[in-house]
Design an enzyme around this catalytic site. Sequence first.
Site, PDB file in Angstrom:
ATOM      1  N   HIS A 180      -2.931  -0.622  -5.599  1.00  0.00           N
ATOM      2  CA  HIS A 180      -2.566  -1.696  -4.681  1.00  0.00           C
ATOM      3  C   HIS A 180      -3.814  -2.524  -4.416  1.00  0.00           C
ATOM      4  O   HIS A 180      -4.933  -2.009  -4.411  1.00  0.00           O
ATOM      5  CB  HIS A 180      -2.042  -1.069  -3.378  1.00  0.00           C
ATOM      6  CG  HIS A 180      -1.459  -2.044  -2.403  1.00  0.00           C
ATOM      7  ND1 HIS A 180      -2.238  -2.861  -1.613  1.00  0.00           N
ATOM      8  CD2 HIS A 180      -0.173  -2.307  -2.061  1.00  0.00           C
ATOM      9  CE1 HIS A 180      -1.454  -3.586  -0.823  1.00  0.00           C
ATOM     10  NE2 HIS A 180      -0.203  -3.291  -1.088  1.00  0.00           N
ATOM     11  N   ASP A 214      -5.596   6.746  -1.571  1.00  0.00           N
ATOM     12  CA  ASP A 214      -4.636   5.899  -0.851  1.00  0.00           C
ATOM     13  C   ASP A 214      -3.312   6.652  -0.795  1.00  0.00           C
ATOM     14  O   ASP A 214      -2.603   6.770  -1.794  1.00  0.00           O
ATOM     15  CB  ASP A 214      -4.492   4.572  -1.596  1.00  0.00           C
ATOM     16  CG  ASP A 214      -3.387   3.687  -1.050  1.00  0.00           C
ATOM     17  OD1 ASP A 214      -2.683   4.094  -0.098  1.00  0.00           O
ATOM     18  OD2 ASP A 214      -3.201   2.581  -1.592  1.00  0.00           O
ATOM     19  N   CYS A 267       1.919  -6.440  -4.859  1.00  0.00           N
ATOM     20  CA  CYS A 267       0.495  -6.324  -4.480  1.00  0.00           C
ATOM     21  C   CYS A 267      -0.262  -5.419  -5.448  1.00  0.00           C
ATOM     22  O   CYS A 267      -1.165  -4.669  -5.053  1.00  0.00           O
ATOM     23  CB  CYS A 267       0.347  -5.813  -3.046  1.00  0.00           C
ATOM     24  SG  CYS A 267       1.006  -6.928  -1.805  1.00  0.00           S
ATOM     25  N   LYS A 313       4.939   2.895   7.026  1.00  0.00           N
ATOM     26  CA  LYS A 313       5.613   3.474   5.856  1.00  0.00           C
ATOM     27  C   LYS A 313       6.009   4.928   6.133  1.00  0.00           C
ATOM     28  O   LYS A 313       6.457   5.632   5.225  1.00  0.00           O
ATOM     29  CB  LYS A 313       4.698   3.394   4.634  1.00  0.00           C
ATOM     30  CG  LYS A 313       4.307   1.963   4.264  1.00  0.00           C
ATOM     31  CD  LYS A 313       3.396   1.937   3.058  1.00  0.00           C
ATOM     32  CE  LYS A 313       2.785   0.567   2.834  1.00  0.00           C
ATOM     33  NZ  LYS A 313       3.759  -0.486   2.474  1.00  0.00           N
ATOM     34  N   GLN A 338       1.903   5.557   0.066  1.00  0.00           N
ATOM     35  CA  GLN A 338       3.239   5.787  -0.490  1.00  0.00           C
ATOM     36  C   GLN A 338       3.571   7.267  -0.622  1.00  0.00           C
ATOM     37  O   GLN A 338       4.653   7.611  -1.106  1.00  0.00           O
ATOM     38  CB  GLN A 338       3.357   5.118  -1.859  1.00  0.00           C
ATOM     39  CG  GLN A 338       3.271   3.610  -1.820  1.00  0.00           C
ATOM     40  CD  GLN A 338       4.403   2.963  -1.041  1.00  0.00           C
ATOM     41  OE1 GLN A 338       5.491   3.525  -0.902  1.00  0.00           O
ATOM     42  NE2 GLN A 338       4.158   1.773  -0.505  1.00  0.00           N
TER      43      GLN A 338
END
Length: 404
Positions: A120, A197, A361, A223, A200
């Site tokens: 991302h 990261d 993104c 999220k 997600q």
Amino acid sequence: MTSLKHTRYRQFFPSLNGTNQPFAYLDSAASTQVPEVVLKDIEQYYRQGHANVHRASHSFARHATNAFELARKTLAEFIGAKAQNIIWTSGTTQAANLLADGLAHLVDEGDEIWVSELEHHSNLVPWQQLALKRKANLKVIPVLDNGDIDLAYFRQQLSDKCKIVAVAHVSNSIGAMQPIPELSRLAHQFGAKIVVDGAQAVAHLDVDVNRLACDYYLFSGHKLYGPTGIGALYGSEEALELLEPSMFGGEMISKVSFEASTWNSLPYRLEAGTPNIAGAIGLASAIKFLAQFPLKERLSHERQLLAYALQQLKQHPKVELVGEPMMRVGLIAFNLQGVHPQDAATLFDQYNVALRCGHHCAMPLSSRLSPEGSIRLSLGLYNNQQDIDQAIEAIDKIMELFGE
């Protein structure tokens, strides 16, 4: 086991109930819907008395501080960490920028910062800018044709020039899950720090930062069935001590004179200014909401639904999948033959199906796998088989409009 046709989770989300027409919300990778209890807990905080934290001695301030620090503890336990290892942020983007600023002193001219081709922008651009600033080399782990990273290439190319490795736990664009424990092992073998990261991943996996063996893990509340504007950065004690503050003022300060200032202890040293107190309380409420359901049940429901959606899309003659990673989590990217993704997404909305279109993104990955972009179907706890069936029916109607 929860039925794919009727999920008991949906009733807790007011935005998805009470409408005459069924609305298939399949854009949870962008933001999840928020359960009623989270809305109530945020409202209750303001109604019971809003105050700043760690400052005053009156009852409103004590209540706010206790709730704020309890939220930190709740979030830490959710990912297998200790409360003092959690830094509140506004989300994953701020966390990545905080790290890029705070770790700059580790990077010299000619050093290497590694990212993957599927990152991302929020976990790419901060490291790109750091590399430019320090005259370091930004190195890329390429993606194979199916969307998985080329781990063999990374093993071969990695050297002691590497200082930082920044990778997504799960790709926001194609759902590919990365082998974080192995990536951590490789990074540490050469003395590098690894940044993961997890934006997600946290809503779809059993995340334990100890098993992942990463130095830093970052994610966002919006999220994870929580509010926007709140997120967290986890770091091991040693890793957090390496970070130099890049924002100053408020609770991060211990002592100030006109000549010099000294910083507070962790975690407060990295939390300048008034924090998002209501956001932290809301995120903790979302985590407690999830905890009332057995983890195995939640994860099984989502995996079965993802498998069903993948099966239906693969069988459709007009659907072209974008990336077929070996381990997929939470989402599917695809295109419709002869239909631009933007046109398709607009038409999906006409049939009460919410999907994301574009480059998600992640433009470098999109350029590699689908230059025009793609349509992204992403799942949340509240989704059921009807949502998938509604999306497939919408595909049929769209293709009819295009004469296909």
